[in-house]
Design a protein around this motif. Structure first.
Motif, PDB file in Angstrom:
ATOM      1  N   ARG A  56     -39.118 -41.577 -56.438  1.00  0.00           N
ATOM      2  CA  ARG A  56     -39.960 -42.774 -56.411  1.00  0.00           C
ATOM      3  C   ARG A  56     -41.411 -42.342 -56.419  1.00  0.00           C
ATOM      4  O   ARG A  56     -41.737 -41.381 -55.712  1.00  0.00           O
ATOM      5  N   PRO A  57     -42.317 -43.006 -57.146  1.00  0.00           N
ATOM      6  CA  PRO A  57     -41.984 -44.112 -58.031  1.00  0.00           C
ATOM      7  C   PRO A  57     -41.159 -43.617 -59.220  1.00  0.00           C
ATOM      8  O   PRO A  57     -41.299 -42.470 -59.633  1.00  0.00           O
ATOM      9  N   CYS A  58     -40.318 -44.500 -59.698  1.00  0.00           N
ATOM     10  CA  CYS A  58     -39.408 -44.130 -60.782  1.00  0.00           C
ATOM     11  C   CYS A  58     -39.839 -44.872 -62.045  1.00  0.00           C
ATOM     12  O   CYS A  58     -40.072 -46.071 -62.008  1.00  0.00           O
TER      13      CYS A  58
ATOM     14  N   ILE B  56     -39.031 -49.791 -58.278  1.00  0.00           N
ATOM     15  CA  ILE B  56     -38.687 -49.146 -59.556  1.00  0.00           C
ATOM     16  C   ILE B  56     -39.517 -49.782 -60.668  1.00  0.00           C
ATOM     17  O   ILE B  56     -39.302 -50.938 -61.041  1.00  0.00           O
TER      18      ILE B  56
END
Ligand code: ADP
Ligand code: MG
Length: 409
Positions: free
Chosen positions: A6-8, A40
């Motif tokens: 994350r962040p993805c 996401i």
């Protein structure tokens, strides 16, 4: 197993025509908020035509993405996997975490992943919500792929199934009922039962128990490399013998705002060419004889031949209950001609709960194999791979353990 960072940065490919044509509505109603709340970032790419996704992933700069997720049926994932394996950098490309959100009429992989999570069988929007949650958890696992050789196009890679006979006919004949969703398969199964056919051909396979030790070792090493954990199962282990085996044996960097990106793809190359990808160590050329350690099935009259490498064939069809994501095994089923309509119907009804192998049906045979070859004699017919029609004729296949990676939650 490892986890999405994350962040993805996720590319979410949505096929607006899949299933009942409601994939975008389902995304808006269920998925967008769920992914946003899980942090996401996702870029929505709406596919415009057949092979759009395949061409897109073949050319994409994958360093920009942490995951490729498709929201459609199994057909769109088939395109994505084959697009990745057509790249010169296929070895790295196929390592990108893939994901599936059921938005089509054939959502077998989504149903399988939901099943592996241990949750009771559900369908439709409940299945979508479950897969959405699993996606947000973001655990990534290795997944087997099967390399398939056809007569005139080099190779395709499959993650789910190969079917010939009854199941393939139902799959394709039911396309015209796609507006009713997964019920299309039930309707067409009943129609096909009324006009039951026999399909002639030759089937041979390499039993999974005959795995060469060296090969097994290499494969386990590769799986270790993928997930930093020991493999969960060994493909060469003796299989539990079921009663039937005995019978014979567009963009949204969605920080809460949605923009759709229109992604142009470069002009297509030939869509079936797959000269890249791993080599197949178990298969001789399709027109050459098979090695002597292969088993040749005595019967030549079949009602169906079905190779499965995941548990589910549809949302409510657990055709291969013993299958797991990355065991390196193809579950080969065939039904010998002579089965009554009543027995076949009973078998399909039992498949809903995956109890068909316990029914002691004398015509159903199940074998765990590493590779198989099918040579249809019936001049015209349908062969499907992951629910998509492929060239009809001789076909052979070999499993590649844990070649891809999939988000399983
Ligand atoms: P379903 O389960 O409903 O059949 P699939 O994911 O299998 O859903 O998709 C069916 C086919 O639709 C795939 O072969 C895919 O290439 C094709 N496709 C993707 N985008 C579009 C589009 N915009 N219009 C028509 N067909 C498309
Ligand atoms: Mg489909």
């Amino acid at each position: 197993m490892n986890k999405l960072s994350r962040p993805c940065r996720m590319m979410l490919l949505v096929n607006p025509q899949s299933g009942k044509g409601q994939a975008l509505t389902l995304y808006n109603n269920h998925i967008q908020r769920m992914l946003n709340e899980a942090g996401i970032q996702h870029t929505l790419v709406i596919t415009e035509r057949q092979n759009h996704a395949r061409e897109l992933v073949r050319e994409a700069d994958l360093s920009q993405w942490d995951a490729l997720v498709i929201m459609s049926g199994d057909g769109l994932l088939f395109e994505v996997i084959n697009g990745l394996l057509e790249r010169p950098d296929w070895e790295e490309a196929i390592q990108i975490p893939l994901g599936i959100l059921p938005g089509g009429s054939g959502n077998a992989l989504a149903a399988s992943i939901h099943h592996y999570s241990g949750a009771p069988q559900v369908s439709s929007e409940e299945l979508l919500v479950s897969c959405g949650f699993l996606m947000c958890k973001g655990l990534v696992s290795p997944m087997d792929l099967v390399c398939i050789h056809l007569s005139s196009c080099p190779r395709v890679f499959s993650f789910l199934s190969l079917a010939w006979g009854f199941v393939a006919d139902v799959d394709i004949e039911s396309e015209k009922y796609r507006h009713v969703g997964s019920a299309r398969f039930t309707v067409c199964t009943l129609v096909r039962l009324a006009s039951l056919r026999v399909y002639k051909g030759k089937l041979a396979y390499l039993p999974a128990t005959d795995l060469p030790k060296r090969e097994e070792g290499l494969r386990n090493k590769k799986t270790l490399h993928c997930n930093n954990q020991p493999p969960t199962s060994v493909p060469g282990r003796p299989s539990t013998v079921s009663p039937c085996e005995n019978t014979f044996h567009n963009s949204c960097h969605s920080n809460n705002s949605l923009k759709v990106r229109k992604v142009e793809s470069t002009p297509p190359r030939s869509t079936n060419i797959s000269l890249s990808g791993p080599s197949d160590s178990l298969l001789p050329p399709l027109d050459k004889p098979l090695p002597s350690d292969w088993t040749v099935v005595q019967e030549e009259d079949f009602v169906l031949v079905l190779a499965m490498y995941q548990s589910h064939l549809g949302e409510d069809m657990m055709a291969a209950p013993g299958s797991t994501l990355d065991e390196g095994v193809i579950h080969l089923f065939y039904v010998r001609a002579g089965i009554s309509r009543a027995a076949l119907l009973k078998m399909f009804l039992a498949m809903e709960k995956g109890t068909h192998l316990a029914n002691n049906c004398q015509h159903l045979v199940h074998a765990k194999v590493r590779a198989f070859r099918l040579e249809p004699y019936t001049p015209k017919g349908i062969i499907t791979v992951d629910g998509e029609v492929v060239e009809y004729g001789p076909v052979q296949a070999e499993v590649h353990r844990g070649l891809a990676r999939i988000i399983t939650g």
